[in-house]
Design a protein around this motif. Structure first.
Motif, short mmCIF file in Angstrom:
data_model
loop_
_atom_site.label_atom_id
_atom_site.label_comp_id
_atom_site.label_asym_id
_atom_site.label_seq_id
_atom_site.Cartn_x
_atom_site.Cartn_y
_atom_site.Cartn_z
N HIS A 179 0.84 -1.27 -0.45
CA HIS A 179 0.42 -0.11 0.16
C HIS A 179 0.81 1.48 -0.12
N GLU A 183 -3.05 7.75 -0.64
CA GLU A 183 -4.43 7.32 0.32
C GLU A 183 -4.27 5.78 0.24
N GLU A 184 -3.58 4.96 -0.31
CA GLU A 184 -4.04 3.61 -0.23
C GLU A 184 -3.17 3.19 1.22
N GLU A 186 -2.98 5.05 3.92
CA GLU A 186 -4.35 6.11 4.98
C GLU A 186 -5.46 4.47 4.78
N LYS A 187 -5.59 4.67 4.10
CA LYS A 187 -6.77 3.47 3.92
C LYS A 187 -6.22 2.62 5.34
N PHE A 188 -4.89 1.56 4.18
CA PHE A 188 -4.32 0.27 5.56
C PHE A 188 -4.41 0.91 6.51
N HIS A 190 -5.58 2.72 7.99
CA HIS A 190 -7.62 3.18 9.30
C HIS A 190 -8.04 1.88 9.18
N SER A 191 -7.73 1.04 8.44
CA SER A 191 -8.48 -0.28 8.39
C SER A 191 -8.38 -1.25 9.55
#
Length: 475
Positions: A179, A183-184, A186-188, A190-191
């Motif tokens: 990631h 964007e990728e 941060e998404k990872f 936060h997930s």
């Protein structure tokens, strides 16, 4: 297995129980561990099994080499006329007459469907994990940093704890994957269903991990200087300027670091080559301009080739190192022959890192096998201490004597300094009032016994949380 003859014997044994159409997959063996220091040939695999598919797999990082016997080539429908896959790195190696050698480089789909791993149930995985931990207890280990897993792996540790069957304390590292855009990344982060340091003194969430390069045993470590002609012959490269490669660009590494730092995570990197370390430090310095990272204890895992500039930069950033002296012991002779002894003088250079003010832990990077001395990566902590103190390879050869450390320093690198990497130095790593009741009673004192006997020290009793988890049988 330490020779091609032993591989052949192992194949013979597998023939008794492996169904006719199932491929016999030889367990991971590094060429540095084989007496011949080369791949087995198609003919040698045929001599062990002429009608049953057999594959030898040599892989780490971005490079994979397989050797197939004739039956496996037939099963995979690979002939001298089979075209190589378009647009990839796959190569079907042939001899001067155009005949198949059995060697496939980065084979991908050519063999993937024949080598699928059998599924392992959650119950079987937890049972195996428990057995591994018991093996650790038998050699005096009371805590581990699990260096790469996922959410399910973390839950397996929780299951053992809930059942009262966890016999080591575990800090669990979570793989970051690829990631690598902002964007990728941060998404990872936060997930994830947990945050850094969630858990308790038995099971705790550790850092996020990125894989920056490959491994020096496979010629995929990212190095400052070309590997050289002798090394190219050993690894099978033809480019005289080959230096290995990185899995990510500087910007991609920075993206992952920024996202993790902003979300409050500690991070670590698998990075073996000196150019790979430079890349990580470059990214850390970029992030450090905006956010101080010195108190995050960023950890370089492996970092086999220290140099003064990298040591200074790491110390200034509060970076730690987590490395494996047992690899020097098992692989130093072969690597010295391939890379040149001069290049091996600071291989796993503990003194260089320590003298420069970098906190360093020595450990095993254990993966395959449950024998503390014969596993692919031996996990005997006293073997690691022995190598740190003597700089001797398995043959007795001393390389880089100036990288020796004292016995007390080696002991600290195995205990209190290792605890520092996971922010646990106030709770474990030394026997003090108020700390966790984890300790091992040893057969000899590593600070005073003969140096050659350090690697042979055994625990008589191992205690975790005030409970005896291992007791040696009476002699």
């Amino acid at each position: 297995m330490g020779s091609i003859a032993e591989i052949q014997q192992w194949i013979h044994e597998q023939l008794r129980t492996t169904p006719a159409n199932d491929w016999i997959q030889i367990p991971r063996i590094d060429l540095t561990r084989l007496r011949e220091r080369r791949l087995p040939t198609r003919a040698e695999l045929d001599a062990a099994a002429s009608e049953h598919p057999v594959v030898f797999n040599w892989q780490y990082g971005s490079r994979q080499i397989q050797v197939l016997n004739s039956a496996a080539l037939r099963a995979a429908k690979i002939t001298r006329d089979t075209p190589e896959p378009v647009g990839g790195k796959s190569k079907i190696v042939k001899d001067a007459n155009g005949e198949l050698t059995g060697v496939l480089e980065n084979p991908g789909g050519l063999t993937a469907k024949y080598r699928q791993s059998k599924p392992v149930s959650d119950e079987a995985f937890v049972t195996a994990l428990k057995q591994v931990h018991r093996s650790y207890n038998r050699i005096g280990i009371t805590s581990v940093i699990e260096r790469n897993t996922n959410i399910e792996g973390y839950r397996a540790y929780e299951k053992l704890k809930t059942a009262g069957e966890l016999t080591v304390r575990a800090t669990v590292t979570i793989g970051f994957g690829s990631h690598n855009t902002i964007e990728e990344a941060e998404k990872f982060t936060h997930s994830l269903p947990f945050r850094f340091r969630d858990g308790d003194d038995w099971v705790r969430v550790g850092p996020l991990k990125i894989f920056v390069d490959g491994g020096i045993l496979y010629g995929t470590a990212y190095m400052r200087e070309p590997y050289g002609a002798q090394a190219n012959q050993f690894y099978g490269f033809t480019d005289p300027d080959y230096r290995g490669s990185a899995n990510f660009t500087l910007n991609q590494i920075e993206n992952m670091m920024r996202a993790a730092h902003q979300a409050g995570w500690q991070m670590c990197s698998h990075v073996t080559g000196d150019a790979g370390v430079d890349l990580v430090l470059d990214a850390l310095e970029r992030v450090n301009r905006d956010y101080s990272i010195k108190d995050r204890r960023y950890t370089l895992i492996h970092a086999y080739f220290p140099n003064p500039a990298a040591v200074r930069r790491a110390a200034a950033l509060g970076v730690c190192v987590d490395t494996q002296p047992a690899w020097f012991y098992k692989d130093g002779d072969a690597l010295a022959d391939a890379l040149g002894e001069a290049r091996l003088t600071n291989f796993i250079g503990l003194a260089e890192w320590r003298n420069g003010g970098v906190k360093i832990a020595i450990n095993s990077d254990h993966m395959h096998g449950i024998d503390p001395n014969k596993s692919l990566n031996p996990f005997n902590p006293f073997l690691a201490m022995y190598v740190a103190v003597t700089r001797r390879t398995e043959s007795g050869r001393v390389i880089g004597a100036d990288q020796r450390v004292s016995r007390e320093q080696a002991l600290r690198m195995t205990t209190i300094d290792a605890a520092y990497l996971s922010f646990d130095e106030t709770k474990k790593g030394s026997i003090e009032v108020g700390k966790l009741g984890d300790l091992a009673l040893l057969s000899e004192n590593p600070l005073t016994c003969e140096a050659e006997r350090i690697k042979d020290i055994l625990p008589l009793v191992t205690v975790v949380g005030g409970k005896i988890v291992y007791e040696a049988p009476p002699r």
